[in-house]
Enzyme design. Structure first.
Site: not given
Ligand SMILES: *[C@@H]1O[C@H](CO)[C@@H](O)[C@H](O)[C@H]1NC(C)=O
Ligand SMILES: *[C@@H]1O[C@H](CO)[C@@H](O)[C@H](O)[C@H]1NC(C)=O
Ligand SMILES: *[C@@H]1O[C@H](CO)[C@@H](O)[C@H](O)[C@H]1NC(C)=O
Length: 426
Positions: A175, A208-212, A236
């Site tokens: 995460d 979850e790299w691109p999400l952040y 999510d």
């Protein structure tokens, strides 16, 4: 003697196969994506179970012994995955999300499971899961803390990778909470990928790299694919239709960017399947299953397999739909068109087959009919010169033989989907 229709057919057929067109189609959707993370894993999207959406961070085993995050939950789910047909259709990874850890690392700086909730420790749990023919996934965070406030891996990437490998872990969900800069984020995700590799153990790496990254700048998916087996792009999933719709909307808005990069070894991850819970109607569950298959999404269920309706179970275990999700060609589908509150999605499959999903997004009224000419499907190639069409969802039914000039009429329930498989007839 040629009839007018035959002439049209043969003219369009020739047109459809002009090299330039075929080349364009291949270029748009067919180029092998960037180089994938070279660990030999996730050649088709990962399938399994992940605790988060259904069980969240419930650590109250006193009052809720059956739904708190504890080894008991995972032992029971492992047992059911193996005995109730889940493993047989492909659901293989049993994954722990946040809140498994003790609040502090041990004296040697290693992460440890909460001793009350996981008295046997993770290694024993992994042994049990492996004895059932399944694999175990675990969770950690690139920053200073996990999202729920447990110890983060920043400064400990190598130790944590080694700990997970020593325990026999098979997948890491990493995460991105509590990370103070975009450089720390990117460096951390890369560092952990290399650290996992150095352990020598095969561990699926779920990022979850691109999400952040999105809020700050557009992710470089070519780079992300070199380090991760799948990556979350968007918020999510919740147990609601609104959530499923927002994920589909985000995906279509960004499909030019994210679809070409998916392929064997690296996948876009639209988050868990919430089928079998409380928030989706039957039709909405069908829509999630169909579209997750079209999107070549990891199929990670988050539900209570100990208490699940036969209907939800049959949908989640539908072999024909799973076969679309797991198609070895490994190309992600995309939205072809949107009109009058209908969406048409399609996905190229191996052996020149195609999957087509038609969604009725209108949330008022009853079933609506939608007619589509098969010429427009599969970049003009799916039914050229003809095809056999099978409806897979909402119920399986052979629709039969279609020629290039035919049209196909369907009835679709509000928020429901009709999923088809198109195959070469000749
Ligand atoms: C580590 O990376 C190398 C080179 O990219 C690859 O050949 C090897 O299989 C990887 N090992 C593991 C355990 O992922
Ligand atoms: C973690 O905390 C330390 C100390 O406050 C800080 O220097 C470091 O940048 C933080 N790391 C991340 C990834 O946020
Ligand atoms: C994205 O990453 C790839 C691989 O690391 C690199 O070759 C490329 O130049 C990057 N693209 C941009 C726009 O930075």
């Amino acid at each position: 003697m040629m009839t007018a229709t035959m002439m049209l057919v043969s003219r369009v057929r020739r047109l459809g196969c002009v090299l330039a067109f075929c080349f364009l189609a291949l270029f748009l959707w067919g180029l092998p994506g960037a180089r994938a993370l070279d660990n030999g894993l996730a050649m088709t999207p990962t399938m399994g179970w992940l605790h988060w959406e259904r069980f969240m961070c419930n650590v109250n085993c006193q009052e809720e012994p059956d739904s708190c995050i504890s080894e008991k939950l995972f032992l029971q789910i492992a047992e059911i995955m193996a005995s109730d047909g889940w493993k047989d259709v492909g659901y293989e990874y049993l994954c722990i999300d946040d809140c498994w850890m003790a609040p502090e690392r041990d004296s040697e700086g290693r992460l440890q499971a909460d001793p009350k909730r996981f008295p046997g420790g993770i290694r024993r749990l992994a042994n049990y899961v492996h004895s059932k023919g399944l694999k175990l996934g675990i969770y950690a965070d690139v920053g200073n803390k996990t999202c729920a406030g447990f110890p983060g891996s920043f400064g400990y990437y190598d130790i944590d990778a080694k700990t997970f490998a020593d325990w026999g872990v098979d997948l890491l969900k990493f995460d991105g909470c509590y990370c103070d800069s975009i450089n720390h984020l990117a460096d951390g995700y890369k560092h952990m990928s290399l650290a996992l590799n150095r352990t020598g153990r095969s561990i699926v790496y779920s990022c979850e790299w691109p999400l952040y990254m999105w809020p700050i700048f557009k992710p470089n998916y070519t780079e992300i694919r070199e380090y991760c087996n799948h990556w979350r792009n968007f918020a999510d999933v919740y147990d609601s239709w609104q959530s499923i719709r927002s994920i589909l909307d985000w995906t279509t808005s960004n499909q030019e960017r994210i679809v070409p990069v998916a392929g064997p070894g690296g996948w876009n991850d639209p988050d868990m399947l919430v089928i079998g819970n409380f928030g989706l109607s039957r039709d909405q569950q069908i829509t999630q299953m169909a579209l997750w298959a079209i999107m070549a999404a990891p199929l990670l269920m988050s539900n209570d397999l100990r208490h699940i309706s036969l209907e939800a179970k049959a949908l989640l275990q539908d072999k024909d739909v799973i076969a679309i999700n797991q198609d070895p060609l490994g190309k992600q589908g995309y939205r072809l068109r949107k009109e009058d509150n209908f969406e048409v999605w399609e996905r190229p499959l191996s052996n020149l087959a195609w999957a087509v999903a038609m969604v009725n997004l209108q949330e008022i009224g009853g079933p609506r009919s939608y007619t589509i000419s098969v010429t427009s499907l599969g970049q003009g190639l799916a039914c050229n010169p003809d095809c056999l069409i099978t409806q897979l969802l909402p119920v399986k039914r052979k629709l039969g033989f279609y020629e290039w000039t035919s049209s196909l009429k369907t009835q679709i329930n509000p928020t429901g989907t009709v999923l088809l498989r198109l195959e070469r007839a000749s």
